[in-house]
Each structure stands twice: as structure tokens, then as C-alpha cells.
Design a protein around this motif. Structure first.
Motif: not given
Length: 144
Positions: A8, A10-11, A16, A45, A47, A49, A52-54
């Protein structure tokens, strides 16, 4: 399928940070990340993994107010400092008791408190100023 053991992240803008999955009923309900020290408006955003960020959401950093002086007056506490914002959550906390504050300016608020003790102020209900010691009034004894 993402689970609590995934990577997990966060950006916050280009920064990050590691995230932790919050589990409820055996499922990942949300992700918790420590907010890095940034300023202004940033895109946030997440992720599962680390790759890949939402889709991002905008997040506004708000610096906690700073208290420089607090004076007990008749039935209120006059607080001077910086960073006060006129919000519905502007609050003075004196010795753990919250009181709605009245905005006067970016440098002044008034709290309906007659209590001495440790004072903190928040504009958002989450980020509080550093504690400020409010001195009590000297007691006066009148003798016949």
C-alpha cells in the motif's frame, strides 16, 4: 485481489509514503497514510501495489494556527497569534474543554472561557496549535 499484505502507498503530489490497510469484516475498507509535510493544494491518490495509483482527489494542507499571547478578560479569553481562519470549526481547547471561538482576524480570536490552563486552537478540529499556558488571575482578598 488486494489485501492487507500488499504494498500500500499514498501519493501526495510527487511524494510517496507507505500506507497501512484498515481491515473491517475481513475486507480492506480504507488505507491510512501519514501525511507528509507539504504546503497548499496537492493531488492525493492511493495504490495497493505501489505501481498503479487510482484517481486522485485534491487535498489542501492547512497549517495549524500559532498562539503568541492569551489574555483572560472579563468573561472571555482573548487569543493573539497567526493563522486563524474563519471556519465553523474554529475552536479553543482549554485544559481539554472545547469552546467555539469567535473569529476577529487572521491574528486574533476570542473564546468564551474564563479558565486558566493549557490552551490550543484549531481551525479544522484536527490540527491544533502548540499548547500555550494561560495564567490565572491573581486572587484578591478583602478584609474588614
Amino acid at each position: 485481489v488486494a489485501d492487507a499484505s500488499d504494498n500500500w502507498r499514498c501519493r501526495f503530489g510527487a511524494t510517496e509514503v507507505r500506507g497501512t490497510a484498515v481491515i473491517g469484516n475481513g475486507l480492506v475498507e480504507s488505507i491510512r497514510c501519514t501525511t507528509p509535510s507539504l504546503k497548499g493544494l496537492v493531488d492525493v491518490s492511493a495504490s495497493f501495489d505501489g505501481v498503479s495509483f487510482g484517481a486522485g482527489q485534491l487535498f489542501t494542507y492547512q497549517t495549524p494556527p500559532q498562539v503568541a499571547e492569551a489574555v483572560l478578560e472579563e468573561d472571555q479569553l482573548l487569543v493573539r497569534g497567526s493563522g486563524f481562519v474563519n471556519t465553523s470549526t474554529l475552536t479553543c481547547r482549554v485544559d481539554g474543554i472545547d469552546q467555539r471561538a469567535t473569529y476577529v482576524s487572521e491574528k486574533e480570536v476570542v473564546c468564551a472561557s474564563r479558565v486558566a490552563g493549557d490552551l490550543t486552537v484549531t481551525t479544522d478540529g484536527r490540527a491544533f496549535s502548540s499548547p500555550w499556558k494561560v495564567a490565572g488571575r491573581a486572587s484578591i482578598t478583602i478584609e474588614d
